[in-house]
Design a protein around this motif. Structure first.
Motif, mmCIF file in Angstrom:
data_model
loop_
_atom_site.group_PDB
_atom_site.id
_atom_site.type_symbol
_atom_site.label_atom_id
_atom_site.label_comp_id
_atom_site.label_asym_id
_atom_site.label_seq_id
_atom_site.Cartn_x
_atom_site.Cartn_y
_atom_site.Cartn_z
ATOM 1 N N LEU A 104 10.258 13.814 -0.709
ATOM 2 C CA LEU A 104 9.891 12.979 0.506
ATOM 3 C C LEU A 104 8.517 12.315 0.361
ATOM 4 O O LEU A 104 7.540 13.059 -0.282
ATOM 5 C CB LEU A 104 9.788 13.917 1.864
ATOM 6 N N PRO A 105 8.388 10.997 0.350
ATOM 7 C CA PRO A 105 7.189 10.410 -0.232
ATOM 8 C C PRO A 105 5.980 10.160 0.748
ATOM 9 O O PRO A 105 6.142 10.056 1.835
ATOM 10 C CB PRO A 105 7.663 8.931 -0.583
ATOM 11 N N HIS A 106 4.709 10.331 0.272
ATOM 12 C CA HIS A 106 3.733 9.952 0.825
ATOM 13 C C HIS A 106 3.038 8.939 -0.089
ATOM 14 O O HIS A 106 1.745 8.557 0.065
ATOM 15 C CB HIS A 106 2.710 11.083 1.432
ATOM 16 N N VAL A 107 3.660 8.483 -1.420
ATOM 17 C CA VAL A 107 3.061 7.732 -2.226
ATOM 18 C C VAL A 107 2.875 6.291 -1.598
ATOM 19 O O VAL A 107 3.876 5.837 -1.153
ATOM 20 C CB VAL A 107 3.954 7.636 -3.583
ATOM 21 N N MET A 108 2.026 5.511 -1.810
ATOM 22 C CA MET A 108 1.711 4.323 -1.485
ATOM 23 C C MET A 108 1.163 3.581 -2.385
ATOM 24 O O MET A 108 0.362 3.796 -3.247
ATOM 25 C CB MET A 108 0.758 3.838 -0.202
ATOM 26 N N LEU A 109 2.073 2.378 -2.971
ATOM 27 C CA LEU A 109 1.901 1.582 -3.877
ATOM 28 C C LEU A 109 1.199 0.285 -3.448
ATOM 29 O O LEU A 109 1.896 -0.475 -2.637
ATOM 30 C CB LEU A 109 3.106 1.262 -4.909
ATOM 31 N N LEU A 110 0.342 -0.262 -4.122
ATOM 32 C CA LEU A 110 -0.299 -1.561 -3.851
ATOM 33 C C LEU A 110 0.235 -2.904 -4.590
ATOM 34 O O LEU A 110 0.500 -2.566 -5.828
ATOM 35 C CB LEU A 110 -1.794 -1.833 -3.763
ATOM 36 N N ALA A 159 -0.025 -0.926 -8.052
ATOM 37 C CA ALA A 159 -1.311 0.190 -8.391
ATOM 38 C C ALA A 159 -1.386 1.087 -7.301
ATOM 39 O O ALA A 159 -0.936 0.874 -6.174
ATOM 40 C CB ALA A 159 -2.684 -0.891 -8.234
ATOM 41 N N VAL A 160 -1.306 2.324 -7.972
ATOM 42 C CA VAL A 160 -1.269 3.539 -6.834
ATOM 43 C C VAL A 160 -2.304 3.396 -6.022
ATOM 44 O O VAL A 160 -3.760 3.835 -6.320
ATOM 45 C CB VAL A 160 -1.009 4.818 -7.651
ATOM 46 N N GLY A 161 -2.164 3.241 -4.651
ATOM 47 C CA GLY A 161 -3.080 3.361 -3.755
ATOM 48 C C GLY A 161 -3.275 4.806 -2.954
ATOM 49 O O GLY A 161 -4.422 5.221 -2.913
ATOM 50 N N ASP A 162 -2.309 5.575 -2.947
ATOM 51 C CA ASP A 162 -2.312 6.842 -2.329
ATOM 52 C C ASP A 162 -1.169 7.683 -3.158
ATOM 53 O O ASP A 162 -0.076 7.022 -3.328
ATOM 54 C CB ASP A 162 -2.008 6.925 -0.946
ATOM 55 N N GLY A 163 -1.162 9.008 -3.379
ATOM 56 C CA GLY A 163 -0.282 9.762 -3.713
ATOM 57 C C GLY A 163 -0.228 9.734 -5.119
ATOM 58 O O GLY A 163 0.867 10.299 -5.698
#
Length: 452
Positions: free
Chosen positions: A167-173, A250-254
């Motif tokens: 379950l993702p909470h990763v945010m990519l920019l 670019a990994v913004g969160d997670g």
């Protein structure tokens, strides 16, 4: 359904898979109770998570599928193992109960609406972990924006390595100043089937989602991403010399969650035949992709809290350290009105004092690197001291003034400098920025199978 050619182009050219997304069946699930905020939020406030648990009760919820990090340091190993085992069992229970609907060859277009009136638009898709490298000096298509702390991975790995779901909470920019990827799809959202629309708990606002599965729309998304990843376009955009590898995501969160997925995939792929590696579900990780130039995407500072620390000892040591480094460092009871250009001015509070730490002529560009540089030294020299990273100056003020604590206030980073800084200088100091405050972080909602 998208054709095989397009699926291969997505994977090979832009490191993306849109093969499968699982959504909870809204007829069987109370969506407000289902969706909870990212596990790495409210780490100094276990009461938040206790309130969530009371609200959720026995209803199906992602709360039962995650390990809130507020309890990582307080639970003993036996309790942690019990919790991790329960997470895996609950995932299997939800799968067997038919709580999920699978959307194949689908991208989820999402809109998050906040109580402030701001919104955030994104795309839910899976990225290829073979194209992600979190090590220092990485030149991969998907890169970390902050340093990865390897010591933070083991508990996450223990959860993921045997889990049937992610379950993702990763945010990519993406650095899409011309708004070519997400915004054209959002402008056409009325023609896509809406798959969720509900209020989030605990002042989280609300969220809507649309399923994008027609081949023309997916191909339009691919073409826009492929241009951002084009080597010549990349060099011209950032005025780069030499043959630099493009940075698309670019990994913004997670970042630590994505690094965990990478570590688990590296373990799995060694046991697979080459043909099996190509599309094994564990090779990919679900994430939300957001445009850096979304008008409502705000970069907030991530502040620091120290626990079991002597404020006088810290501030005296901080000034001595940076004076010995050739800077001019001092304490002030009042915020300097006109410090020399480039100075770092860091506010702090404790039980019996408050003030500012000032460093003129600092070695780094960001105040977070100056503060974190000495925090690392102080924590190493004082083993009883712990550090936490928090959102919101009100949290710093409230918790920082408790006995034995110190709270530090940091300034926000200009988001327009993010990609160029990472391209030229590599990852930023850990916990440099946050995309919104804690209640604005990504909530768990979608899922994906990661085991065959």
């Amino acid at each position: 359904m998208i054709n095989r050619w397009l699926a291969e182009k997505l994977k090979n050219d832009v490191g993306v898979s849109v093969a499968s997304v699982l959504l909870p069946n809204s007829g069987k699930v109370d969506m407000t109770k289902w969706s909870v905020v990212a596990c790495d939020q409210y780490t100094s406030e276990p009461g938040y998570w206790e309130d969530v648990s009371a609200f959720v009760g026995d209803s199906p919820s992602t709360l039962r599928l995650i390990f809130p990090e507020a309890f990582l340091e307080t639970e003993d190993e036996e309790s942690k193992e019990k919790r991790i085992k329960a997470i895996g069992e609950k995932m299997k229970e939800y799968l067997e109960a038919g709580l999920f609907e699978e959307l194949k060859d689908t991208v989820i277009l999402t809109e998050r609406r906040f109580p402030s009136g701001r919104t955030r638009r994104g795309l839910i898709l899976a990225v290829d972990l073979e194209r992600y490298d979190y090590s220092a000096g990485s030149r991969s298509l998907i890169r970390a924006t902050e340093g990865t702390i390897l010591e933070r991975l083991p508990p996450r790995i223990r959860i993921r390595e045997n889990a049937p779901l992610e379950l993702p909470h990763v945010m990519l920019l993406i650095d899409d100043r011309d708004e070519t990827v997400i915004e054209p799809l959002f402008a056409q959202r009325e023609r896509f089937p809406m798959v969720y629309d509900f209020d989030l708990m605990k002042n989280g606002g609300s969220v809507r989602g649309w399923a994008v599965s027609d081949e023309a729309s997916v191909e339009m998304m691919y073409n826009a991403l492929a241009r951002l990843a084009d080597r010549e376009h990349f060099r011209e955009k950032y005025n780069l010399s030499g043959n630099r590898d493009p940075l698309l995501f670019a990994v913004g969160d997670g970042n630590h969650s994505l690094a965990t997925a990478k570590a688990c995939w590296e373990k799995i792929k060694g046991s697979l035949a080459p043909a099996k590696r190509e599309n094994h579900p564990a090779r990919f990780a679900l994430a939300e992709v957001v445009n850096l130039h979304d008008r409502d995407l705000v970069f907030e500072p991530i502040h620091r809290l120290l626990f079991n620390a002597d404020a006088g000892k810290f501030t005296d040591g901080f000034c001595s350290y940076y004076n010995s480094m050739g800077c001019r460092a001092y304490q002030s009871l009042h915020k300097p009105a006109d410090p020399p250009h480039g100075s770092h001015v860091i506010g702090y509070v404790s039980e019996d004092r408050e003030g500012w730490l000032v460093v003129e002529n600092p070695a780094g560009n960001l105040d977070v690197s100056t503060l974190q540089g000495y925090i690392d030294i102080f924590v190493k020299e004082n083993p009883g001291t712990a550090v936490d990273y928090v959102h919101g100056s009100d949290v710093v003020e409230r918790i920082g003034r408790r006995k034995g604590n110190i709270g530090f206030f940091l300034s926000p980073m200009d988001k327009n400098e993010l990609f160029r800084t990472v391209i030229l200088e590599g990852a930023l100091p850990r916990k440099t920025f946050s995309m919104g405050e804690a209640h604005e972080k990504r909530f768990y909602l979608e899922a994906r199978k990661i085991r065959l």
